[in-house]
Design a protein around this motif. Structure first.
Motif, short mmCIF file in Angstrom:
data_model
loop_
_atom_site.label_atom_id
_atom_site.label_comp_id
_atom_site.label_asym_id
_atom_site.label_seq_id
_atom_site.Cartn_x
_atom_site.Cartn_y
_atom_site.Cartn_z
N ILE A 1 0.86 -1.18 0.00
CA ILE A 1 0.00 0.00 0.00
C ILE A 1 0.90 1.23 0.00
CG2 ILE A 1 -1.88 1.24 1.13
CD1 ILE A 1 -2.69 -1.33 2.52
N HIS A 2 0.93 1.93 -1.13
CA HIS A 2 1.76 3.12 -1.30
C HIS A 2 1.05 4.33 -0.69
CE1 HIS A 2 3.48 6.46 -3.91
NE2 HIS A 2 4.56 5.94 -3.35
N SER A 3 1.82 5.35 -0.36
CA SER A 3 1.25 6.55 0.27
C SER A 3 0.25 7.28 -0.62
CB SER A 3 2.38 7.51 0.69
OG SER A 3 3.19 7.83 -0.43
N SER A 4 0.30 7.02 -1.93
CA SER A 4 -0.64 7.68 -2.85
C SER A 4 -1.97 6.94 -2.96
CB SER A 4 -0.01 7.78 -4.25
OG SER A 4 0.11 6.49 -4.83
N ALA A 5 -2.07 5.78 -2.31
CA ALA A 5 -3.26 4.94 -2.47
C ALA A 5 -4.50 5.54 -1.82
CB ALA A 5 -2.99 3.56 -1.87
N ASN A 6 -5.65 5.16 -2.32
CA ASN A 6 -6.91 5.43 -1.65
C ASN A 6 -7.01 4.38 -0.54
OD1 ASN A 6 -9.63 5.34 -0.82
ND2 ASN A 6 -10.37 6.01 -2.82
N VAL A 7 -6.57 4.75 0.65
CA VAL A 7 -6.39 3.78 1.73
C VAL A 7 -7.69 3.08 2.10
CG1 VAL A 7 -5.76 3.50 4.17
CG2 VAL A 7 -4.35 4.93 2.67
N GLU A 8 -8.76 3.82 2.22
CA GLU A 8 -10.04 3.22 2.61
C GLU A 8 -10.47 2.15 1.60
OE1 GLU A 8 -14.69 4.54 3.54
OE2 GLU A 8 -13.16 6.06 3.16
N LYS A 9 -10.36 2.47 0.32
CA LYS A 9 -10.73 1.52 -0.74
C LYS A 9 -9.78 0.32 -0.75
CE LYS A 9 -11.32 1.24 -5.76
NZ LYS A 9 -11.14 1.97 -7.05
N ALA A 10 -8.48 0.60 -0.61
CA ALA A 10 -7.48 -0.47 -0.65
C ALA A 10 -7.71 -1.47 0.48
CB ALA A 10 -6.08 0.13 -0.55
N VAL A 11 -7.92 -0.97 1.67
CA VAL A 11 -8.13 -1.84 2.83
C VAL A 11 -9.39 -2.68 2.68
CG1 VAL A 11 -8.69 -1.86 5.29
CG2 VAL A 11 -6.78 -0.46 4.45
N LYS A 12 -10.45 -2.06 2.19
CA LYS A 12 -11.71 -2.78 1.99
C LYS A 12 -11.51 -3.93 1.00
CE LYS A 12 -15.28 -0.33 2.42
NZ LYS A 12 -16.40 0.65 2.32
N GLN A 13 -10.78 -3.66 -0.08
CA GLN A 13 -10.54 -4.68 -1.09
C GLN A 13 -9.67 -5.81 -0.53
OE1 GLN A 13 -8.89 -2.32 -4.29
NE2 GLN A 13 -10.86 -2.18 -5.34
N ILE A 14 -8.65 -5.45 0.24
CA ILE A 14 -7.74 -6.46 0.79
C ILE A 14 -8.47 -7.38 1.76
CG2 ILE A 14 -5.74 -6.81 2.32
CD1 ILE A 14 -4.57 -4.21 1.04
#
Length: 488
Positions: free
Chosen positions: A225-238
């Motif tokens: 997870i890079h600092s540019s990521a949409n963190v909320e979306k990334a975490v939900k997908q993971i």
């Protein structure tokens, strides 16, 4: 009289192969329309029975969730069917008019299908569909702990195929499989190709048989997870990806790697999505159940977080979806850094993308080379740089790796057999499909003449001599002209 189980199973394998050989010779003569009708009938039957087969698989193996296994069955019956239904697999499948080459599809023959206990019904559906689409026969060797659900799947597919006029024996399965019958199936002279999905040992047996084989490798999948990521979306997908069928798909995430600048934000989002971060004591207790005698403990595969916690002697609440432990070490001595096939994740913190790339590669070396990597980032330069450095066959960007790797949420070919290339000691890095089960014959027309080297040398020599003669003539003309001007 009581017969030896191994001998009975071996004899059955031989009989099924003989039937398959005869059936394959008949389907080989069928047209594209006839083949497609058979495959469509099979896909429809598998779709109809997806839920019942899923329930059978969970009941028999104890792995995963019924609703998710149903989704996997539907993925094999619908998505994979849709992806290949219009492909040409009979006769001339392409004509290159410029090069004057025609390509002709020929079946490989009789296929041995090795089926894992983690995906016993969806894998059987997938392998049967791609085999018959390419006019091959297939004989299955189910995992002994999943024989009932696999055999029922094969029975449904077999009946549907025969209703669409497929020859009897074109699909079959060993009813009481043993290790000996699996070896017999793999090594028998009537087997032309092996589709091996299962443990590393079984895949090695397939590759050492001396026959063509498509195998897979373990999938110790890291996700950055890079600092540019949409963190909320990334975490939900993971979380959705990792907890699907309790992590039994080999493309599921095994470790999260985050940049230090967003570590707290990612952790908070993970907790919001149902992740539980283990303390040092809890981490040690979970480590004790991950490995047994230096290998993954089969008892944790496809189990819920609550079951895993109970096995380890700790407690987590009913709402918890995944167990996570912070880790800094990598290697087989550190259980959180290996492939776990259950809702357990390692959590690594790095300074920047360069360190993240290094950590990903080290994790892959532990047991996932050639398989899959996940990246969540909005920076395409970073995605490109990391993607180029990783020794994997799939880099899944901004999607859960479980779904992205099999082609459910990406443009990759939908498949339940994911090749790992030479990185993972596999012959192919592709998502395997019907095109891998064909011999391609080429009808090539002559488009140029092949010149004789000696004739070519003689022509070249005559040309040089002519050039020399012309050159002397020109010189004489110049001399005459000069002499005339001087009136000599």
């Amino acid at each position: 009289m009581m017969l030896d189980k191994d001998l009975e199973s071996i004899q059955e394998a031989r009989q099924l192969l003989e039937q398959a050989k005869l059936a394959q010779q008949k389907i080989e003569k069928m047209s594209q329309d006839q083949v497609d009708q058979i495959v469509q009938s099979m896909a429809q039957a598998a779709t109809k029975e997806a839920g019942r087969l899923a329930a059978m698989a969970v009941s028999e193996t104890g792995y995963g969730k019924i609703e998710d296994k149903r989704t996997k069955n539907l993925f094999s019956a619908r998505d994979i069917f849709e992806s290949m239904k219009d492909k040409k697999t009979v006769g001339i499948i392409s004509r290159n008019e410029e090069k004057q080459v025609w390509e002709v599809a020929e079946p490989v023959g009789v296929i041995a299908g090795i089926v894992p206990s983690t995906n016993p019904t969806s894998t059987a559906i997938f392998k049967a569909l791609i085999s018959l689409k390419s006019r091959n026969a297939i004989v299955f060797s189910p995992h002994p702990t999943a024989a009932k659900c696999t055999n029922e799947t094969v029975r449904i597919l077999q009946e549907a195929a025969e209703e669409a006029n497929a020859p009897k024996g074109i699909i079959s399965s060993i009813t009481n499989p043993t290790l000996s019958s699996a070896h017999e199936l793999i090594n028998h002279k009537l087997t032309d190709l092996i589709l091996a999905t299962g443990g590393t040992d079984m895949v090695k047996v397939a590759y050492s048989s001396g026959k063509p084989a498509y195998g897979v490798g373990p999938g110790n999948v890291p996700v950055f997870i890079h600092s540019s990521a949409n963190v909320e979306k990334a975490v939900k997908q993971i979380v959705q990806s990792k907890t699907f069928d309790y992590g039994t798909i080999c493309a599921s995430e095994q470790a999260i790697i985050v940049e230090k600048s967003i570590k707290r934000k990612v952790k908070k989002e993970l907790e919001n999505e149902g992740a539980y971060f283990l303390d040092d004591y809890e981490k040690k207790k979970i480590e004790e159940i991950i490995m047994v005698n230096g290998r993954l403990n089969p008892g944790i595969v496809g189990k819920s977080p609550q079951t895993l916690a109970n096995m380890a002697g700790i407690f987590v609440s009913d709402g918890i979806k995944v167990l996570i432990a912070e880790e800094s070490n990598i290697g087989k001595s550190y259980p959180f850094s290996v492939e776990k096939l259950s809702p357990i994740l390692a959590y690594y913190t790095v300074e920047d993308w360069q360190e993240a790339s290094h950590v990903c590669n080290e994790l892959l070396k532990v047991g996932g080379l050639g398989h899959t990597l996940g990246i969540h980032s909005e920076n395409k330069q970073i995605i490109e740089k990391i993607g180029l450095e990783q020794k994997v066959s799939r880099v899944v960007v901004n999607s859960g790796t479980t779904f992205g790797g099999i082609g459910a949420t990406t443009g990759i070919t939908p498949s339940m057999t994911l090749g790992c290339g030479t990185y993972g000691n596999n012959v192919s890095s592709d998502n395997i499909g019907p095109e891998h089960l064909l011999n391609i014959k080429r009808i090539a027309f002559g488009v140029r003449e092949m010149s004789n080297e000696q004739e070519s040398d003689n022509v070249h020599a005559r040309k040089e001599e002519t050039e020399k003669t012309i050159s002397r003539s020109e010189v004489m003309d110049i001399v005459k002209s000069v002499l005339q001007e001087l009136k000599i």
